[in-house]
Scaffold this motif. Structure first.
Motif, PDB file in Angstrom:
ATOM      1  N   GLY A  73       0.817  -1.214   0.000  1.00  0.00           N
ATOM      2  CA  GLY A  73       0.000   0.000   0.000  1.00  0.00           C
ATOM      3  C   GLY A  73       0.845   1.256   0.000  1.00  0.00           C
ATOM      4  N   MET A  74       0.224   2.345   0.376  1.00  0.00           N
ATOM      5  CA  MET A  74       0.909   3.631   0.411  1.00  0.00           C
ATOM      6  C   MET A  74       1.367   3.922   1.837  1.00  0.00           C
ATOM      7  SD  MET A  74      -0.392   7.434  -0.766  1.00  0.00           S
ATOM      8  CE  MET A  74      -0.594   6.891  -2.461  1.00  0.00           C
ATOM      9  N   ARG A  75       2.661   4.088   1.992  1.00  0.00           N
ATOM     10  CA  ARG A  75       3.231   4.484   3.283  1.00  0.00           C
ATOM     11  C   ARG A  75       4.291   5.552   3.003  1.00  0.00           C
ATOM     12  NH1 ARG A  75       1.716   1.879   7.567  1.00  0.00           N
ATOM     13  NH2 ARG A  75       3.467   2.692   8.764  1.00  0.00           N
ATOM     14  N   VAL A  76       3.814   6.752   2.754  1.00  0.00           N
ATOM     15  CA  VAL A  76       4.703   7.872   2.450  1.00  0.00           C
ATOM     16  C   VAL A  76       4.850   8.702   3.719  1.00  0.00           C
ATOM     17  CG1 VAL A  76       5.135   9.843   0.950  1.00  0.00           C
ATOM     18  CG2 VAL A  76       3.901   7.861   0.055  1.00  0.00           C
ATOM     19  N   ALA A  77       6.011   8.574   4.349  1.00  0.00           N
ATOM     20  CA  ALA A  77       6.251   9.248   5.622  1.00  0.00           C
ATOM     21  C   ALA A  77       6.305  10.763   5.443  1.00  0.00           C
ATOM     22  CB  ALA A  77       7.553   8.736   6.236  1.00  0.00           C
ATOM     23  N   ARG A  78       6.331  11.453   6.564  1.00  0.00           N
ATOM     24  CA  ARG A  78       6.328  12.923   6.565  1.00  0.00           C
ATOM     25  C   ARG A  78       7.410  13.483   5.637  1.00  0.00           C
ATOM     26  NH1 ARG A  78       8.594  16.642  11.479  1.00  0.00           N
ATOM     27  NH2 ARG A  78       7.970  18.679  10.652  1.00  0.00           N
ATOM     28  N   ARG A 103      10.034  26.218   9.478  1.00  0.00           N
ATOM     29  CA  ARG A 103       9.334  26.576   8.248  1.00  0.00           C
ATOM     30  C   ARG A 103       8.233  25.562   7.912  1.00  0.00           C
ATOM     31  NH1 ARG A 103      11.273  29.647   3.611  1.00  0.00           N
ATOM     32  NH2 ARG A 103       9.644  29.528   2.023  1.00  0.00           N
ATOM     33  N   PHE A 104       8.509  24.280   8.167  1.00  0.00           N
ATOM     34  CA  PHE A 104       7.589  23.216   7.768  1.00  0.00           C
ATOM     35  C   PHE A 104       6.700  22.737   8.903  1.00  0.00           C
ATOM     36  CE2 PHE A 104      11.275  23.165   4.976  1.00  0.00           C
ATOM     37  CZ  PHE A 104      10.652  23.357   3.753  1.00  0.00           C
ATOM     38  N   GLY A 105       6.729  23.432  10.048  1.00  0.00           N
ATOM     39  CA  GLY A 105       5.767  23.207  11.109  1.00  0.00           C
ATOM     40  C   GLY A 105       6.098  22.063  12.045  1.00  0.00           C
ATOM     41  N   GLU A 106       5.420  22.080  13.185  1.00  0.00           N
ATOM     42  CA  GLU A 106       5.543  21.001  14.163  1.00  0.00           C
ATOM     43  C   GLU A 106       4.692  19.816  13.710  1.00  0.00           C
ATOM     44  OE1 GLU A 106       7.520  21.063  16.652  1.00  0.00           O
ATOM     45  OE2 GLU A 106       8.013  23.202  16.862  1.00  0.00           O
ATOM     46  N   PHE A 107       5.096  18.614  14.140  1.00  0.00           N
ATOM     47  CA  PHE A 107       4.368  17.416  13.735  1.00  0.00           C
ATOM     48  C   PHE A 107       4.079  16.577  14.969  1.00  0.00           C
ATOM     49  CE2 PHE A 107       3.551  13.731  10.905  1.00  0.00           C
ATOM     50  CZ  PHE A 107       2.855  14.410   9.891  1.00  0.00           C
ATOM     51  N   PRO A 108       2.931  15.896  15.015  1.00  0.00           N
ATOM     52  CA  PRO A 108       2.621  15.055  16.179  1.00  0.00           C
ATOM     53  C   PRO A 108       3.683  13.986  16.393  1.00  0.00           C
ATOM     54  CG  PRO A 108       0.689  15.327  14.773  1.00  0.00           C
ATOM     55  CD  PRO A 108       1.847  15.884  14.018  1.00  0.00           C
ATOM     56  N   HIS A 111       3.884  28.853   2.147  1.00  0.00           N
ATOM     57  CA  HIS A 111       5.227  29.115   2.673  1.00  0.00           C
ATOM     58  C   HIS A 111       5.955  27.833   3.053  1.00  0.00           C
ATOM     59  CE1 HIS A 111       8.390  31.315   4.779  1.00  0.00           C
ATOM     60  NE2 HIS A 111       8.223  30.500   5.801  1.00  0.00           N
ATOM     61  N   GLY A 112       5.204  26.833   3.530  1.00  0.00           N
ATOM     62  CA  GLY A 112       5.838  25.566   3.896  1.00  0.00           C
ATOM     63  C   GLY A 112       4.933  24.717   4.766  1.00  0.00           C
ATOM     64  N   ILE A 113       4.906  23.423   4.484  1.00  0.00           N
ATOM     65  CA  ILE A 113       4.119  22.472   5.256  1.00  0.00           C
ATOM     66  C   ILE A 113       4.801  21.113   5.144  1.00  0.00           C
ATOM     67  CG2 ILE A 113       2.606  21.634   3.403  1.00  0.00           C
ATOM     68  CD1 ILE A 113       0.241  21.898   5.371  1.00  0.00           C
ATOM     69  N   SER A 114       4.507  20.212   6.075  1.00  0.00           N
ATOM     70  CA  SER A 114       4.939  18.820   5.939  1.00  0.00           C
ATOM     71  C   SER A 114       3.733  17.933   6.216  1.00  0.00           C
ATOM     72  CB  SER A 114       6.105  18.489   6.881  1.00  0.00           C
ATOM     73  OG  SER A 114       5.753  18.732   8.235  1.00  0.00           O
ATOM     74  N   HIS A 115       3.711  16.754   5.572  1.00  0.00           N
ATOM     75  CA  HIS A 115       2.569  15.854   5.770  1.00  0.00           C
ATOM     76  C   HIS A 115       2.984  14.420   5.473  1.00  0.00           C
ATOM     77  CE1 HIS A 115       0.892  15.313   1.420  1.00  0.00           C
ATOM     78  NE2 HIS A 115       2.127  15.735   1.320  1.00  0.00           N
ATOM     79  N   GLN A 116       2.136  13.499   5.879  1.00  0.00           N
ATOM     80  CA  GLN A 116       2.333  12.088   5.573  1.00  0.00           C
ATOM     81  C   GLN A 116       1.033  11.522   5.021  1.00  0.00           C
ATOM     82  OE1 GLN A 116       3.393  10.347   9.389  1.00  0.00           O
ATOM     83  NE2 GLN A 116       1.286   9.801   9.839  1.00  0.00           N
ATOM     84  N   GLU A 117       1.156  10.437   4.226  1.00  0.00           N
ATOM     85  CA  GLU A 117      -0.003   9.775   3.622  1.00  0.00           C
ATOM     86  C   GLU A 117       0.168   8.277   3.760  1.00  0.00           C
ATOM     87  OE1 GLU A 117      -0.641  12.529  -0.246  1.00  0.00           O
ATOM     88  OE2 GLU A 117       1.385  12.028   0.401  1.00  0.00           O
ATOM     89  N   ILE A 118      -0.797   7.635   4.423  1.00  0.00           N
ATOM     90  CA  ILE A 118      -0.710   6.204   4.705  1.00  0.00           C
ATOM     91  C   ILE A 118      -2.056   5.568   4.412  1.00  0.00           C
ATOM     92  CG2 ILE A 118      -0.302   4.459   6.488  1.00  0.00           C
ATOM     93  CD1 ILE A 118       1.546   6.494   7.882  1.00  0.00           C
ATOM     94  N   PRO A 121       5.858   7.811  11.878  1.00  0.00           N
ATOM     95  CA  PRO A 121       7.067   7.296  11.225  1.00  0.00           C
ATOM     96  C   PRO A 121       8.104   8.385  11.015  1.00  0.00           C
ATOM     97  CG  PRO A 121       5.094   6.475  10.137  1.00  0.00           C
ATOM     98  CD  PRO A 121       4.630   7.495  11.134  1.00  0.00           C
ATOM     99  N   ASP A 122       9.367   7.994  10.948  1.00  0.00           N
ATOM    100  CA  ASP A 122      10.451   8.956  10.747  1.00  0.00           C
ATOM    101  C   ASP A 122      10.259   9.710   9.430  1.00  0.00           C
ATOM    102  OD1 ASP A 122      11.647   8.147  13.086  1.00  0.00           O
ATOM    103  OD2 ASP A 122      13.031   6.761  12.101  1.00  0.00           O
ATOM    104  N   PRO A 123      10.597  10.996   9.410  1.00  0.00           N
ATOM    105  CA  PRO A 123      10.431  11.788   8.188  1.00  0.00           C
ATOM    106  C   PRO A 123      11.416  11.371   7.104  1.00  0.00           C
ATOM    107  CG  PRO A 123      11.570  13.069   9.853  1.00  0.00           C
ATOM    108  CD  PRO A 123      11.117  11.808  10.528  1.00  0.00           C
ATOM    109  N   LEU A 124      11.073  11.715   5.873  1.00  0.00           N
ATOM    110  CA  LEU A 124      11.945  11.430   4.735  1.00  0.00           C
ATOM    111  C   LEU A 124      13.024  12.501   4.637  1.00  0.00           C
ATOM    112  CD1 LEU A 124       9.322  10.595   1.941  1.00  0.00           C
ATOM    113  CD2 LEU A 124      10.657   8.978   3.311  1.00  0.00           C
ATOM    114  N   PRO A 125      14.304  12.120   4.603  1.00  0.00           N
ATOM    115  CA  PRO A 125      15.355  13.119   4.370  1.00  0.00           C
ATOM    116  C   PRO A 125      15.341  13.571   2.921  1.00  0.00           C
ATOM    117  CG  PRO A 125      16.303  10.926   4.439  1.00  0.00           C
ATOM    118  CD  PRO A 125      14.853  10.763   4.787  1.00  0.00           C
ATOM    119  N   ALA A 126      15.826  14.770   2.679  1.00  0.00           N
ATOM    120  CA  ALA A 126      15.896  15.290   1.311  1.00  0.00           C
ATOM    121  C   ALA A 126      17.027  14.617   0.548  1.00  0.00           C
ATOM    122  CB  ALA A 126      16.108  16.795   1.332  1.00  0.00           C
TER     123      ALA A 126
END
Length: 323
Positions: A70-75, A297-302, A116-123, A306-311
């Motif tokens: 399935g889809m497990r795209v971390a922050r 810039r990309f906000g606080e996250f709960p 300006h900037g956001i971060s998100h995850q999709e699972i 899962p660990d965020p994706l590095p660039a």
């Protein structure tokens, strides 16, 4: 959805004229390791990088989640763009740093404006057995690309046109309008179901560029044959769109918009205007996920996610506008 390519290339996007209908082939992009989903990417590509402000289009499934995971795209981060999620089958949980949590369901659009900037995850949800849909991005113009992030949800009612069903999730078409604001020049997004042998003629905005993504079946687009998974491009100047289904049910996604009129640089999950901006976005993201103090810039996250994706690493040469 994140662009998870290990070496994403710089894409300098502007609108280039075309004489008639172009048919664009997809390319396969894996979303993870050996047991992973694969998506079919039709935007951007070498000969066509923008359709209106639409700058990115991934099409995936139908995938059996038991086989693909399935889809497990971390922050991951975004700037200068908006994401549009549209599902045919399955469900996905969205969570972002602006405080929005939503479930993406078939026939319901979720629009996340990064600004300006956001971060998100999709699972994908545990109940999902088959995942099938499209993920689109559009670039924000200079006037709104630094706006605060926000989120919109809408479930359009289908309209019946002859034998066809049309759901307009962005913009206006055939007397149906979406209330979702886009913070861009006018855009269009709609799903169309066309029974076998059906012909649908639509009046379209002459000043728009349009794209027709065929999800299933085969269709004639203004007398040009377009197979499943392909994207047909129509330049400005067309006043009508004629869709003719072949011998099976056709499902397609119609996108469009006024030409953006701005040149953008897109790299990984960022849309900017030059190399230094993109490098700055990357540095800010890496600093945030490493736990350094300073502005977020990309906000606080709960916590507990899962660990965020590095660039990825930037290419060795400066990203610069070309063409």
């Amino acid at each position: 959805m994140s662009n998870v390519e290990e070496r994403p290339v710089e894409v300098v996007c502007d609108s280039a004229p075309a004489d008639g209908v172009e048919v664009l082939e997809p390319r396969d992009v894996p979303l993870g390791g050996p047991r992973s989903m694969s998506v079919r990417r039709t935007l951007p590509q070498r000969q066509r990088t923008l359709i209106g402000a639409w700058c990115f289009l991934d099409h995936y499934g139908p995938d059996e989640v038991e086989a693909t995971g399935g889809m497990r795209v971390a922050r991951h981060p975004h700037t200068g763009l908006a994401t549009v999620s549209w599902l045919f089958t399955g469900e996905i949980d969205h969570l972002d740093s602006a405080g929005f949590a939503a479930r993406v369901r078939p026939g319901e659009v979720n629009l996340m404006v990064a600004g300006h900037g956001i971060s998100h995850q999709e699972i994908s949800t545990p109940e999902t057995t088959t995942l099938h849909g499209a993920q689109l991005w559009y670039a924000l113009p200079e006037a709104t690309r630094d706006m605060p992030p926000t989120f919109h949800h809408y479930a359009p009612e289908p309209i019946r046109l002859g034998g066809a069903d049309v759901r307009v999730f962005i913009g206006s078409l055939a007397g149906s309008s979406s209330p979702v604001p886009t913070y861009t020049p006018p855009l269009l997004g709609a799903e169309i179901l066309l029974p076998a042998g059906e012909v649908l003629e639509l009046a379209i905005a002459e000043g728009f560029e349009h794209g027709v993504l065929v999800d299933q079946g085969a269709v004639q687009v203004n007398d040009h044959a377009v197979a499943a998974d392909h994207l047909a491009y129509l330049p400005p100047g067309h006043r009508k769109l004629v869709l003719r289904a072949d011998s099976s049910l056709v499902r397609l996604v119609l996108i469009g918009g006024e030409p953006l009129g701005e040149q953008i640089v897109m790299w990984w999950n960022f849309v900017g205007r030059d190399h230094d901006e993109i490098a700055g976005f990357r540095a800010a993201w890496q600093a945030e996920i490493s736990g350094s103090d300073g502005p977020k810039r990309f906000g606080e996250f709960p916590s507990g996610q899962p660990d965020p994706l590095p660039a990825p690493v930037l290419p060795p040469l400066r990203l610069r506008p070309r063409g």
